[in-house]
Write a protein that holds these residues in place. Structure first.
Motif, PDB file in Angstrom:
ATOM      1  N   THR A  14       0.850  -1.192   0.000  1.00  0.00           N
ATOM      2  CA  THR A  14       0.000   0.000   0.000  1.00  0.00           C
ATOM      3  C   THR A  14       0.882   1.236   0.000  1.00  0.00           C
ATOM      4  OG1 THR A  14      -0.119   0.031   2.409  1.00  0.00           O
ATOM      5  CG2 THR A  14      -1.854  -1.171   1.252  1.00  0.00           C
ATOM      6  N   GLN A  15       0.425   2.263  -0.652  1.00  0.00           N
ATOM      7  CA  GLN A  15       1.211   3.483  -0.714  1.00  0.00           C
ATOM      8  C   GLN A  15       0.994   4.309   0.546  1.00  0.00           C
ATOM      9  OE1 GLN A  15       0.174   5.476  -4.317  1.00  0.00           O
ATOM     10  NE2 GLN A  15       1.649   4.303  -5.510  1.00  0.00           N
ATOM     11  N   GLN A  16       2.088   4.697   1.167  1.00  0.00           N
ATOM     12  CA  GLN A  16       2.053   5.574   2.326  1.00  0.00           C
ATOM     13  C   GLN A  16       2.625   6.915   1.896  1.00  0.00           C
ATOM     14  OE1 GLN A  16       0.749   4.678   5.288  1.00  0.00           O
ATOM     15  NE2 GLN A  16       0.250   2.699   4.406  1.00  0.00           N
ATOM     16  N   PRO A  17       1.973   7.991   2.232  1.00  0.00           N
ATOM     17  CA  PRO A  17       2.509   9.292   1.815  1.00  0.00           C
ATOM     18  C   PRO A  17       3.819   9.617   2.532  1.00  0.00           C
ATOM     19  CG  PRO A  17       0.657   9.591   3.297  1.00  0.00           C
ATOM     20  CD  PRO A  17       0.760   8.117   3.003  1.00  0.00           C
ATOM     21  N   VAL A  18       4.790  10.102   1.775  1.00  0.00           N
ATOM     22  CA  VAL A  18       6.057  10.506   2.373  1.00  0.00           C
ATOM     23  C   VAL A  18       5.847  11.809   3.135  1.00  0.00           C
ATOM     24  CG1 VAL A  18       8.419  11.234   1.881  1.00  0.00           C
ATOM     25  CG2 VAL A  18       7.390   9.361   0.600  1.00  0.00           C
ATOM     26  N   TYR A  19       5.090  12.711   2.550  1.00  0.00           N
ATOM     27  CA  TYR A  19       4.795  13.990   3.178  1.00  0.00           C
ATOM     28  C   TYR A  19       3.338  13.965   3.622  1.00  0.00           C
ATOM     29  CZ  TYR A  19       9.213  15.199   1.096  1.00  0.00           C
ATOM     30  OH  TYR A  19      10.542  15.221   0.759  1.00  0.00           O
ATOM     31  N   ALA A  20       3.124  13.484   4.845  1.00  0.00           N
ATOM     32  CA  ALA A  20       1.778  13.241   5.344  1.00  0.00           C
ATOM     33  C   ALA A  20       1.077  14.486   5.877  1.00  0.00           C
ATOM     34  CB  ALA A  20       1.828  12.184   6.439  1.00  0.00           C
ATOM     35  N   HIS A  21       1.795  15.585   6.042  1.00  0.00           N
ATOM     36  CA  HIS A  21       1.213  16.810   6.593  1.00  0.00           C
ATOM     37  C   HIS A  21       1.390  17.965   5.616  1.00  0.00           C
ATOM     38  CE1 HIS A  21       0.612  15.144  10.623  1.00  0.00           C
ATOM     39  NE2 HIS A  21       1.775  14.540  10.457  1.00  0.00           N
ATOM     40  N   THR A  22       0.709  19.044   5.918  1.00  0.00           N
ATOM     41  CA  THR A  22       0.961  20.305   5.220  1.00  0.00           C
ATOM     42  C   THR A  22       1.289  21.352   6.278  1.00  0.00           C
ATOM     43  OG1 THR A  22      -1.369  20.931   5.248  1.00  0.00           O
ATOM     44  CG2 THR A  22      -0.566  19.809   3.271  1.00  0.00           C
ATOM     45  N   ALA A  51       4.241  31.358   3.258  1.00  0.00           N
ATOM     46  CA  ALA A  51       3.830  30.297   2.347  1.00  0.00           C
ATOM     47  C   ALA A  51       2.770  29.436   3.025  1.00  0.00           C
ATOM     48  CB  ALA A  51       5.026  29.439   1.954  1.00  0.00           C
ATOM     49  N   THR A  52       1.888  28.840   2.237  1.00  0.00           N
ATOM     50  CA  THR A  52       0.851  27.957   2.781  1.00  0.00           C
ATOM     51  C   THR A  52       0.763  26.689   1.941  1.00  0.00           C
ATOM     52  OG1 THR A  52      -0.887  28.964   1.451  1.00  0.00           O
ATOM     53  CG2 THR A  52      -0.557  29.868   3.663  1.00  0.00           C
ATOM     54  N   GLY A  53       0.196  25.643   2.538  1.00  0.00           N
ATOM     55  CA  GLY A  53      -0.058  24.399   1.826  1.00  0.00           C
ATOM     56  C   GLY A  53       1.185  23.636   1.407  1.00  0.00           C
ATOM     57  N   LEU A  54       2.292  23.809   2.125  1.00  0.00           N
ATOM     58  CA  LEU A  54       3.523  23.107   1.775  1.00  0.00           C
ATOM     59  C   LEU A  54       3.459  21.666   2.279  1.00  0.00           C
ATOM     60  CD1 LEU A  54       6.127  25.821   2.832  1.00  0.00           C
ATOM     61  CD2 LEU A  54       5.152  25.428   0.563  1.00  0.00           C
ATOM     62  N   PRO A  55       3.739  20.683   1.438  1.00  0.00           N
ATOM     63  CA  PRO A  55       3.788  19.306   1.931  1.00  0.00           C
ATOM     64  C   PRO A  55       4.960  19.156   2.895  1.00  0.00           C
ATOM     65  CG  PRO A  55       4.535  19.415  -0.346  1.00  0.00           C
ATOM     66  CD  PRO A  55       4.053  20.789   0.025  1.00  0.00           C
ATOM     67  N   ALA A  56       4.764  18.372   3.952  1.00  0.00           N
ATOM     68  CA  ALA A  56       5.813  18.254   4.965  1.00  0.00           C
ATOM     69  C   ALA A  56       5.770  16.904   5.656  1.00  0.00           C
ATOM     70  CB  ALA A  56       5.658  19.362   6.005  1.00  0.00           C
ATOM     71  N   ASN A  98      13.710  31.525  12.969  1.00  0.00           N
ATOM     72  CA  ASN A  98      12.726  32.289  13.741  1.00  0.00           C
ATOM     73  C   ASN A  98      11.373  32.396  13.062  1.00  0.00           C
ATOM     74  OD1 ASN A  98      14.463  32.759  15.940  1.00  0.00           O
ATOM     75  ND2 ASN A  98      15.431  34.419  14.807  1.00  0.00           N
ATOM     76  N   ASP A  99      11.206  31.826  11.868  1.00  0.00           N
ATOM     77  CA  ASP A  99       9.873  31.730  11.279  1.00  0.00           C
ATOM     78  C   ASP A  99       9.059  30.736  12.100  1.00  0.00           C
ATOM     79  OD1 ASP A  99      10.543  33.498   9.286  1.00  0.00           O
ATOM     80  OD2 ASP A  99      10.619  32.000   7.687  1.00  0.00           O
ATOM     81  N   ILE A 100       7.755  30.763  11.922  1.00  0.00           N
ATOM     82  CA  ILE A 100       6.856  29.858  12.628  1.00  0.00           C
ATOM     83  C   ILE A 100       6.218  28.934  11.591  1.00  0.00           C
ATOM     84  CG2 ILE A 100       4.821  29.676  14.128  1.00  0.00           C
ATOM     85  CD1 ILE A 100       7.126  31.189  15.442  1.00  0.00           C
ATOM     86  N   ALA A 101       6.305  27.622  11.817  1.00  0.00           N
ATOM     87  CA  ALA A 101       5.632  26.649  10.966  1.00  0.00           C
ATOM     88  C   ALA A 101       4.354  26.207  11.684  1.00  0.00           C
ATOM     89  CB  ALA A 101       6.534  25.448  10.696  1.00  0.00           C
ATOM     90  N   VAL A 102       3.229  26.241  10.978  1.00  0.00           N
ATOM     91  CA  VAL A 102       1.946  25.818  11.544  1.00  0.00           C
ATOM     92  C   VAL A 102       1.467  24.627  10.717  1.00  0.00           C
ATOM     93  CG1 VAL A 102      -0.407  26.507  12.122  1.00  0.00           C
ATOM     94  CG2 VAL A 102       1.434  28.199  12.181  1.00  0.00           C
ATOM     95  N   ASP A 103       1.283  23.475  11.375  1.00  0.00           N
ATOM     96  CA  ASP A 103       0.897  22.283  10.613  1.00  0.00           C
ATOM     97  C   ASP A 103      -0.612  22.178  10.461  1.00  0.00           C
ATOM     98  OD1 ASP A 103      -0.106  21.174  12.974  1.00  0.00           O
ATOM     99  OD2 ASP A 103       1.445  19.656  13.151  1.00  0.00           O
TER     100      ASP A 103
END
Length: 130
Positions: A14-22, A51-56, A98-103
């Motif tokens: 089964t395929q598992q996403p490498v980048y499961a979050h944004t 930036a928004t909607g970045l795969p992570a 010092n940027d903030i990443a919001v998942d």
């Protein structure tokens, strides 16, 4: 085929996403005015969106060290996280310390180190309090 002959797919099939979050990247606005300006620390109201909607891919790196007091009820320090963002989603220099990443779950991470690699960004972060 009879129902008892149906075999469920094996985990590696089964395929598992490498980048499961944004994630979205926010940058705190810097107030350079003089005088009484009130609280000038990082708040959600004084952040600009980079930036928004970045795969992570978000992974726990380590837990903090043992507290100095060493009493039974002490909690270890906060965990550090590594966030990987692929090069196809961002350009070099777009994310900074010092940027903030919001998942996508609403968790907020302060970026302590932003390293650009040929595969994309590797961000060493600390989880911020809600």
């Amino acid at each position: 085929m009879r129902p008892w002959e149906v075999v469920a797919p094996r985990p590696w099939e089964t395929q598992q996403p490498v980048y499961a979050h944004t994630v979205a990247i926010h940058r705190p606005n810097v107030n350079t005015s003089a005088g009484d300006r009130g609280y000038s620390g990082v708040t959600r109201s004084n952040e600009g969106v980079v930036a928004t909607g970045l795969p992570a891919s978000i992974q726990v790196k380590s837990r903090g060290g043992e507290p100095d007091a060493s009493i039974p009820a002490d909690a270890y320090g906060r965990a550090s996280f590594v966030i990987f963002v692929p090069a196809s989603a961002v350009t070099e220099g777009e994310i900074a310390e010092n940027d903030i990443a919001v998942d996508d779950l609403g968790k907020r991470y302060q970026i302590a180190a932003a390293e650009w690699t040929p595969l994309g960004y590797q961000l060493l972060t600390d989880l911020l309090k809600p």
